[in-house]
Enzyme design. Structure first.
Site, PDB file in Angstrom:
ATOM      1  N   HIS A   1      10.131   5.797  -8.716  1.00  0.00           N
ATOM      2  CA  HIS A   1      10.613   4.943  -7.272  1.00  0.00           C
ATOM      3  C   HIS A   1      12.206   4.532  -7.574  1.00  0.00           C
ATOM      4  O   HIS A   1      12.439   3.319  -7.324  1.00  0.00           O
ATOM      5  CB  HIS A   1       9.790   3.793  -7.176  1.00  0.00           C
TER       6      HIS A   1
ATOM      7  N   ARG B   1       6.748   6.793   1.023  1.00  0.00           N
ATOM      8  CA  ARG B   1       5.900   5.800   0.488  1.00  0.00           C
ATOM      9  C   ARG B   1       4.711   6.646  -0.331  1.00  0.00           C
ATOM     10  O   ARG B   1       4.367   7.715   0.301  1.00  0.00           O
ATOM     11  CB  ARG B   1       5.404   4.924   1.568  1.00  0.00           C
TER      12      ARG B   1
ATOM     13  N   GLU C   1       1.144   2.683  -6.892  1.00  0.00           N
ATOM     14  CA  GLU C   1       1.898   2.112  -7.776  1.00  0.00           C
ATOM     15  C   GLU C   1       1.511   1.055  -8.830  1.00  0.00           C
ATOM     16  O   GLU C   1       0.784   0.062  -8.129  1.00  0.00           O
ATOM     17  CB  GLU C   1       3.294   2.333  -7.266  1.00  0.00           C
TER      18      GLU C   1
HETATM   19  C1  DGY Z   1      12.856   0.698   0.284  1.00  0.00           C
HETATM   20  O1  DGY Z   1      13.674   0.472   0.317  1.00  0.00           O
HETATM   21  O2  DGY Z   1      11.792   0.898   0.941  1.00  0.00           O
HETATM   22  C2  DGY Z   1      12.748   1.858  -1.141  1.00  0.00           C
HETATM   23  O3  DGY Z   1      11.381   2.297  -1.242  1.00  0.00           O
HETATM   24  C3  DGY Z   1      13.514   1.176  -2.074  1.00  0.00           C
HETATM   25  O4  DGY Z   1      14.678   1.190  -2.079  1.00  0.00           O
END
Ligand code: DGY
Length: 366
Positions: A325, A278, A307
Protein backbone atom coordinates in the site's frame (compact mmCIF):
# COMPACT_ATOMS: atom_id res chain seq x y z
CA UNK A 1 -2.23 48.36 25.65
CA UNK A 2 -4.25 45.90 27.72
CA UNK A 3 -7.38 47.48 26.42
CA UNK A 4 -6.23 47.11 22.81
CA UNK A 5 -5.31 43.44 23.32
CA UNK A 6 -8.71 42.81 24.84
CA UNK A 7 -10.39 44.42 21.86
CA UNK A 8 -8.36 42.29 19.44
CA UNK A 9 -9.27 39.12 21.32
CA UNK A 10 -12.92 40.04 21.38
CA UNK A 11 -12.90 40.94 17.68
CA UNK A 12 -11.36 37.57 16.77
CA UNK A 13 -13.84 35.78 18.99
CA UNK A 14 -16.72 37.71 17.41
CA UNK A 15 -15.62 36.78 13.88
CA UNK A 16 -15.36 33.10 14.68
CA UNK A 17 -17.75 32.63 17.57
CA UNK A 18 -18.14 28.94 17.04
CA UNK A 19 -14.47 28.24 16.98
CA UNK A 20 -13.90 30.33 20.07
CA UNK A 21 -16.81 29.01 22.07
CA UNK A 22 -14.45 26.92 24.14
CA UNK A 23 -11.63 29.40 24.37
CA UNK A 24 -10.98 31.40 27.49
CA UNK A 25 -9.64 34.87 26.87
CA UNK A 26 -7.40 36.42 29.48
CA UNK A 27 -5.64 39.71 29.63
CA UNK A 28 -2.94 39.66 32.24
CA UNK A 29 -0.06 41.77 33.41
CA UNK A 30 3.30 40.23 32.79
CA UNK A 31 5.77 39.99 35.66
CA UNK A 32 7.80 42.74 34.03
CA UNK A 33 5.14 45.40 33.87
CA UNK A 34 2.04 46.47 32.14
CA UNK A 35 2.31 44.57 28.87
CA UNK A 36 -0.82 42.67 28.05
CA UNK A 37 -1.26 39.33 26.34
CA UNK A 38 -4.10 37.27 25.12
CA UNK A 39 -3.97 33.63 26.18
CA UNK A 40 -6.27 31.09 24.65
CA UNK A 41 -6.73 27.53 25.72
CA UNK A 42 -6.06 25.54 22.58
CA UNK A 43 -8.37 22.85 21.25
CA UNK A 44 -7.16 19.34 22.06
CA UNK A 45 -6.38 17.14 19.07
CA UNK A 46 -5.36 13.51 18.87
CA UNK A 47 -3.16 12.36 15.99
CA UNK A 48 -2.71 8.61 15.65
CA UNK A 49 0.67 9.21 13.99
CA UNK A 50 3.47 11.72 14.63
CA UNK A 51 2.96 12.91 11.00
CA UNK A 52 5.73 14.91 9.30
CA UNK A 53 7.54 17.95 10.75
CA UNK A 54 5.90 20.34 8.26
CA UNK A 55 2.46 19.35 9.56
CA UNK A 56 3.52 19.33 13.20
CA UNK A 57 4.72 22.93 12.96
CA UNK A 58 1.21 24.00 11.98
CA UNK A 59 -0.58 21.78 14.45
CA UNK A 60 1.63 22.62 17.43
CA UNK A 61 1.06 26.30 16.84
CA UNK A 62 -2.71 26.04 16.92
CA UNK A 63 -3.56 23.08 19.08
CA UNK A 64 -2.76 21.13 22.19
CA UNK A 65 -1.55 18.04 20.40
CA UNK A 66 -1.54 14.46 21.56
CA UNK A 67 0.52 12.46 19.05
CA UNK A 68 0.61 8.69 19.25
CA UNK A 69 4.35 8.06 18.85
CA UNK A 70 5.05 4.38 19.64
CA UNK A 71 6.06 2.27 16.67
CA UNK A 72 3.14 -0.14 17.20
CA UNK A 73 -0.21 1.00 15.95
CA UNK A 74 -2.56 2.56 18.45
CA UNK A 75 -4.96 -0.13 19.68
CA UNK A 76 -8.67 0.42 19.30
CA UNK A 77 -9.08 0.59 23.10
CA UNK A 78 -6.34 3.17 23.43
CA UNK A 79 -7.81 5.18 20.57
CA UNK A 80 -11.24 5.24 22.19
CA UNK A 81 -9.70 6.23 25.50
CA UNK A 82 -7.51 9.01 24.13
CA UNK A 83 -10.11 10.54 21.86
CA UNK A 84 -12.59 10.94 24.72
CA UNK A 85 -11.59 14.51 25.61
CA UNK A 86 -10.52 15.61 22.11
CA UNK A 87 -12.15 18.08 19.73
CA UNK A 88 -10.24 16.85 16.72
CA UNK A 89 -8.93 13.52 15.47
CA UNK A 90 -6.30 12.94 12.78
CA UNK A 91 -6.26 9.30 11.82
CA UNK A 92 -5.07 6.99 9.07
CA UNK A 93 -7.07 4.87 6.66
CA UNK A 94 -6.81 1.82 8.87
CA UNK A 95 -8.53 3.46 11.84
CA UNK A 96 -12.28 3.42 11.77
CA UNK A 97 -14.35 6.46 12.66
CA UNK A 98 -17.72 4.88 13.34
CA UNK A 99 -20.64 5.16 15.75
CA UNK A 100 -18.61 3.59 18.52
CA UNK A 101 -15.77 6.07 18.20
CA UNK A 102 -18.07 9.04 17.82
CA UNK A 103 -19.98 7.99 20.94
CA UNK A 104 -16.68 7.75 22.81
CA UNK A 105 -15.71 11.29 21.73
CA UNK A 106 -18.55 13.62 22.70
CA UNK A 107 -16.46 16.77 22.17
CA UNK A 108 -15.26 15.79 18.70
CA UNK A 109 -15.78 18.43 16.00
CA UNK A 110 -13.61 17.10 13.19
CA UNK A 111 -12.45 13.65 12.04
CA UNK A 112 -9.64 13.90 9.52
CA UNK A 113 -8.24 10.91 7.66
CA UNK A 114 -4.81 11.38 6.08
CA UNK A 115 -5.86 9.66 2.86
CA UNK A 116 -8.00 10.41 -0.13
CA UNK A 117 -10.05 7.23 0.37
CA UNK A 118 -12.44 7.69 3.27
CA UNK A 119 -14.12 4.31 3.51
CA UNK A 120 -12.77 4.20 7.09
CA UNK A 121 -15.08 7.08 8.04
CA UNK A 122 -18.80 6.73 8.51
CA UNK A 123 -19.58 10.15 7.07
CA UNK A 124 -23.33 9.85 7.69
CA UNK A 125 -22.70 9.08 11.35
CA UNK A 126 -20.33 12.08 11.55
CA UNK A 127 -23.02 14.30 10.05
CA UNK A 128 -25.60 13.07 12.55
CA UNK A 129 -23.27 14.05 15.36
CA UNK A 130 -22.25 17.33 13.71
CA UNK A 131 -18.68 16.20 13.26
CA UNK A 132 -16.94 17.46 10.12
CA UNK A 133 -15.29 14.63 8.18
CA UNK A 134 -12.27 15.55 6.04
CA UNK A 135 -9.79 13.77 3.76
CA UNK A 136 -6.77 14.68 1.62
CA UNK A 137 -7.77 14.67 -2.06
CA UNK A 138 -5.80 15.92 -5.04
CA UNK A 139 -2.25 16.02 -3.74
CA UNK A 140 -1.55 12.34 -4.31
CA UNK A 141 -2.98 11.86 -7.80
CA UNK A 142 0.19 11.96 -9.86
CA UNK A 143 2.27 10.02 -7.36
CA UNK A 144 -0.37 7.29 -7.31
CA UNK A 145 -0.71 7.30 -11.10
CA UNK A 146 3.08 6.95 -11.38
CA UNK A 147 2.95 3.94 -9.12
CA UNK A 148 0.11 2.27 -11.00
CA UNK A 149 2.40 2.51 -14.01
CA UNK A 150 5.34 1.18 -12.01
CA UNK A 151 3.27 -1.91 -11.23
CA UNK A 152 1.93 -2.21 -14.76
CA UNK A 153 5.42 -2.18 -16.29
CA UNK A 154 6.86 -4.43 -13.60
CA UNK A 155 4.26 -7.17 -13.97
CA UNK A 156 4.26 -7.07 -17.77
CA UNK A 157 8.06 -7.25 -18.01
CA UNK A 158 8.56 -9.66 -15.11
CA UNK A 159 10.81 -7.25 -13.26
CA UNK A 160 10.72 -8.94 -9.86
CA UNK A 161 11.30 -12.40 -11.26
CA UNK A 162 14.39 -11.04 -13.01
CA UNK A 163 15.61 -9.36 -9.85
CA UNK A 164 15.09 -12.51 -7.79
CA UNK A 165 16.95 -14.60 -10.37
CA UNK A 166 19.93 -12.27 -10.46
CA UNK A 167 20.23 -12.23 -6.67
CA UNK A 168 20.08 -16.01 -6.52
CA UNK A 169 23.35 -16.22 -8.42
CA UNK A 170 21.90 -18.86 -10.75
CA UNK A 171 21.41 -16.84 -13.95
CA UNK A 172 23.34 -18.73 -16.64
CA UNK A 173 23.56 -15.74 -19.02
CA UNK A 174 21.41 -14.39 -21.84
CA UNK A 175 19.01 -16.63 -23.73
CA UNK A 176 16.32 -16.01 -26.28
CA UNK A 177 13.26 -17.09 -24.35
CA UNK A 178 14.17 -16.00 -20.83
CA UNK A 179 11.48 -14.22 -18.82
CA UNK A 180 9.55 -13.17 -21.89
CA UNK A 181 6.66 -10.97 -20.83
CA UNK A 182 3.99 -8.90 -22.53
CA UNK A 183 4.50 -5.69 -24.47
CA UNK A 184 3.02 -2.51 -23.08
CA UNK A 185 3.35 -0.08 -25.98
CA UNK A 186 0.52 -0.10 -28.47
CA UNK A 187 -1.77 -2.20 -26.24
CA UNK A 188 -5.18 -1.38 -24.78
CA UNK A 189 -5.39 0.09 -21.30
CA UNK A 190 -8.70 -0.18 -19.44
CA UNK A 191 -9.16 2.31 -16.63
CA UNK A 192 -11.91 1.43 -14.19
CA UNK A 193 -12.82 4.61 -12.32
CA UNK A 194 -12.03 7.80 -14.21
CA UNK A 195 -11.47 10.31 -11.43
CA UNK A 196 -8.29 12.31 -10.99
CA UNK A 197 -6.03 9.29 -10.49
CA UNK A 198 -7.61 7.22 -13.27
CA UNK A 199 -7.19 10.14 -15.64
CA UNK A 200 -3.55 10.50 -14.55
CA UNK A 201 -2.97 6.85 -15.45
CA UNK A 202 -4.69 7.39 -18.82
CA UNK A 203 -2.59 10.50 -19.50
CA UNK A 204 0.62 8.52 -19.09
CA UNK A 205 -0.58 5.93 -21.62
CA UNK A 206 -0.21 8.31 -24.55
CA UNK A 207 3.58 8.03 -24.23
CA UNK A 208 3.17 4.31 -24.94
CA UNK A 209 0.87 4.86 -27.86
CA UNK A 210 -1.90 2.90 -26.15
CA UNK A 211 -5.61 2.78 -26.81
CA UNK A 212 -7.43 3.89 -23.65
CA UNK A 213 -10.85 2.63 -22.61
CA UNK A 214 -12.49 3.82 -19.44
CA UNK A 215 -15.57 3.06 -17.46
CA UNK A 216 -17.11 5.14 -14.70
CA UNK A 217 -20.52 5.87 -13.24
CA UNK A 218 -20.30 9.29 -14.86
CA UNK A 219 -18.98 10.01 -18.34
CA UNK A 220 -16.09 12.50 -18.47
CA UNK A 221 -16.53 15.79 -20.36
CA UNK A 222 -15.76 15.67 -24.07
CA UNK A 223 -12.62 17.78 -23.81
CA UNK A 224 -11.17 15.40 -21.20
CA UNK A 225 -11.89 12.38 -23.41
CA UNK A 226 -10.29 14.18 -26.34
CA UNK A 227 -7.22 15.25 -24.40
CA UNK A 228 -6.65 11.76 -23.00
CA UNK A 229 -7.72 9.91 -26.16
CA UNK A 230 -10.00 7.92 -23.90
CA UNK A 231 -13.12 6.07 -24.99
CA UNK A 232 -16.06 5.66 -22.62
CA UNK A 233 -17.25 2.04 -22.64
CA UNK A 234 -19.38 -0.17 -20.41
CA UNK A 235 -17.60 -2.38 -17.90
CA UNK A 236 -18.27 -5.48 -19.91
CA UNK A 237 -16.46 -4.18 -22.95
CA UNK A 238 -13.62 -2.89 -20.85
CA UNK A 239 -13.12 -6.34 -19.31
CA UNK A 240 -13.20 -8.04 -22.71
CA UNK A 241 -10.97 -5.68 -24.70
CA UNK A 242 -8.27 -4.49 -22.30
CA UNK A 243 -4.73 -5.83 -22.15
CA UNK A 244 -4.18 -4.02 -18.84
CA UNK A 245 -6.89 -3.10 -16.36
CA UNK A 246 -6.03 -0.50 -13.75
CA UNK A 247 -8.47 0.01 -10.86
CA UNK A 248 -9.25 3.50 -9.56
CA UNK A 249 -12.72 3.21 -8.08
CA UNK A 250 -13.59 4.12 -4.49
CA UNK A 251 -14.73 1.27 -2.25
CA UNK A 252 -18.53 1.32 -2.35
CA UNK A 253 -21.15 -1.43 -2.12
CA UNK A 254 -21.22 -1.41 -5.93
CA UNK A 255 -17.44 -1.82 -6.31
CA UNK A 256 -16.79 -4.43 -3.59
CA UNK A 257 -15.59 -7.55 -5.42
CA UNK A 258 -15.93 -5.82 -8.76
CA UNK A 259 -13.08 -8.12 -9.79
CA UNK A 260 -15.12 -11.29 -9.36
CA UNK A 261 -15.07 -14.79 -10.86
CA UNK A 262 -17.53 -13.60 -13.43
CA UNK A 263 -15.57 -10.53 -14.54
CA UNK A 264 -12.22 -12.33 -14.48
CA UNK A 265 -13.75 -14.83 -16.90
CA UNK A 266 -14.38 -11.99 -19.35
CA UNK A 267 -10.75 -10.85 -19.39
CA UNK A 268 -8.22 -11.83 -22.03
CA UNK A 269 -5.94 -14.69 -21.07
CA UNK A 270 -3.01 -12.35 -21.81
CA UNK A 271 -4.35 -9.49 -19.68
CA UNK A 272 -2.88 -8.04 -16.48
CA UNK A 273 -4.69 -6.52 -13.52
CA UNK A 274 -3.30 -3.60 -11.47
CA UNK A 275 -4.90 -2.48 -8.22
CA UNK A 276 -3.90 0.71 -6.41
CA UNK A 277 -7.43 1.57 -5.24
CA UNK A 278 -8.87 -0.43 -2.36
CA UNK A 279 -8.27 -4.10 -1.62
CA UNK A 280 -11.87 -5.31 -1.31
CA UNK A 281 -12.52 -4.21 -4.90
CA UNK A 282 -10.79 -7.49 -5.80
CA UNK A 283 -12.07 -10.88 -4.69
CA UNK A 284 -8.62 -12.28 -3.89
CA UNK A 285 -9.76 -15.90 -3.84
CA UNK A 286 -11.30 -15.49 -7.29
CA UNK A 287 -8.13 -13.80 -8.54
CA UNK A 288 -5.91 -16.60 -7.24
CA UNK A 289 -8.13 -19.14 -8.94
CA UNK A 290 -8.13 -17.22 -12.23
CA UNK A 291 -4.32 -17.05 -12.17
CA UNK A 292 -4.02 -20.72 -11.30
CA UNK A 293 -6.27 -21.60 -14.24
CA UNK A 294 -4.43 -19.14 -16.53
CA UNK A 295 -7.53 -17.09 -17.14
CA UNK A 296 -5.36 -13.94 -16.98
CA UNK A 297 -1.60 -13.43 -17.29
CA UNK A 298 -0.79 -11.67 -14.02
CA UNK A 299 -1.72 -9.18 -11.33
CA UNK A 300 0.06 -6.42 -9.44
CA UNK A 301 -1.53 -5.43 -6.16
CA UNK A 302 -0.76 -2.58 -3.80
CA UNK A 303 -3.88 -3.02 -1.65
CA UNK A 304 -5.54 -6.06 -0.10
CA UNK A 305 -8.91 -7.38 0.81
CA UNK A 306 -8.02 -7.87 4.48
CA UNK A 307 -5.03 -5.59 5.03
CA UNK A 308 -2.43 -6.21 6.26
CA UNK A 309 -3.11 -9.86 5.34
CA UNK A 310 -2.77 -11.25 1.84
CA UNK A 311 -4.61 -14.29 0.57
CA UNK A 312 -2.01 -17.08 1.02
CA UNK A 313 -2.79 -18.44 -2.44
CA UNK A 314 -1.28 -15.26 -3.94
CA UNK A 315 1.89 -15.23 -1.88
CA UNK A 316 3.86 -17.86 -3.74
CA UNK A 317 2.80 -16.92 -7.26
CA UNK A 318 5.41 -15.64 -9.70
CA UNK A 319 2.71 -14.00 -11.81
CA UNK A 320 1.76 -11.66 -8.97
CA UNK A 321 3.54 -8.58 -7.64
CA UNK A 322 2.64 -7.48 -4.11
CA UNK A 323 3.52 -4.10 -2.63
CA UNK A 324 2.54 -2.76 0.81
CA UNK A 325 0.00 0.00 0.00
CA UNK A 326 2.67 2.49 -1.06
CA UNK A 327 1.20 4.02 -4.23
CA UNK A 328 1.18 7.52 -2.71
CA UNK A 329 4.36 7.00 -0.71
CA UNK A 330 6.73 9.68 -1.93
CA UNK A 331 8.08 11.93 0.78
CA UNK A 332 6.76 15.00 -1.01
CA UNK A 333 3.26 13.64 -1.39
CA UNK A 334 2.89 12.12 2.06
CA UNK A 335 4.12 15.41 3.54
CA UNK A 336 1.55 17.32 1.48
CA UNK A 337 -1.18 14.99 2.72
CA UNK A 338 -0.24 15.59 6.35
CA UNK A 339 -0.05 19.38 5.83
CA UNK A 340 -3.43 19.32 4.11
CA UNK A 341 -4.86 17.47 7.10
CA UNK A 342 -3.41 20.06 9.48
CA UNK A 343 -4.84 22.93 7.43
CA UNK A 344 -8.31 21.40 7.47
CA UNK A 345 -8.24 21.45 11.25
CA UNK A 346 -6.90 24.99 11.44
CA UNK A 347 -9.66 26.18 9.11
CA UNK A 348 -12.41 24.65 11.22
CA UNK A 349 -11.14 26.03 14.50
CA UNK A 350 -10.65 29.47 12.96
CA UNK A 351 -14.30 29.43 11.98
CA UNK A 352 -13.73 28.74 8.29
CA UNK A 353 -15.05 25.88 6.17
CA UNK A 354 -12.35 23.19 6.00
CA UNK A 355 -11.31 22.98 2.33
CA UNK A 356 -11.76 19.21 2.22
CA UNK A 357 -14.92 18.75 4.23
CA UNK A 358 -16.83 15.70 2.98
CA UNK A 359 -20.07 16.66 4.69
CA UNK A 360 -19.85 20.45 4.41
CA UNK A 361 -23.21 20.80 2.67
CA UNK A 362 -24.97 18.33 4.95
CA UNK A 363 -23.72 20.33 7.92
CA UNK A 364 -24.53 23.64 6.26
CA UNK A 365 -20.93 24.91 6.52
CA UNK A 366 -20.41 28.21 4.76
C1 DGY B 1 -5.39 6.96 0.05
O1 DGY B 1 -4.99 8.11 0.26
O2 DGY B 1 -6.58 6.66 0.07
C2 DGY B 1 -4.35 5.92 -0.28
O3 DGY B 1 -4.84 4.66 -0.28
C3 DGY B 1 -3.12 6.08 0.56
O4 DGY B 1 -2.49 7.20 0.09
Amino acid sequence: MRHRALLVCRRVARRAPDAFANLAVYVTNSARGSFARCELTKPKILSTRPLFPAARVILDQHFEMDYWTPHERISRDELLKRVADKEGLICLLNEKVDEELLAAAPKLRIAQTVSVGFDNIDVAACTRRKVVATNTPGVLDDTTADFAWTLLMAIARRLLEGDTWMRSGTWPGWDLDQLVGGDVWGKTLGVLGFGRIGRGVARRASGFNMRVLYSDAVRAPEDVERELHAEFVDRDRLFRESDFISLHVPLLPDTRHLISHENLEKMKRTAYLVNTSRGPVVDEAALAEALENRKIAGAALDVYEHEPLVNPALLSRRDVILTPHIASASLETRTKMAVMAANNLVALFEGRRPPNALNADALGLK
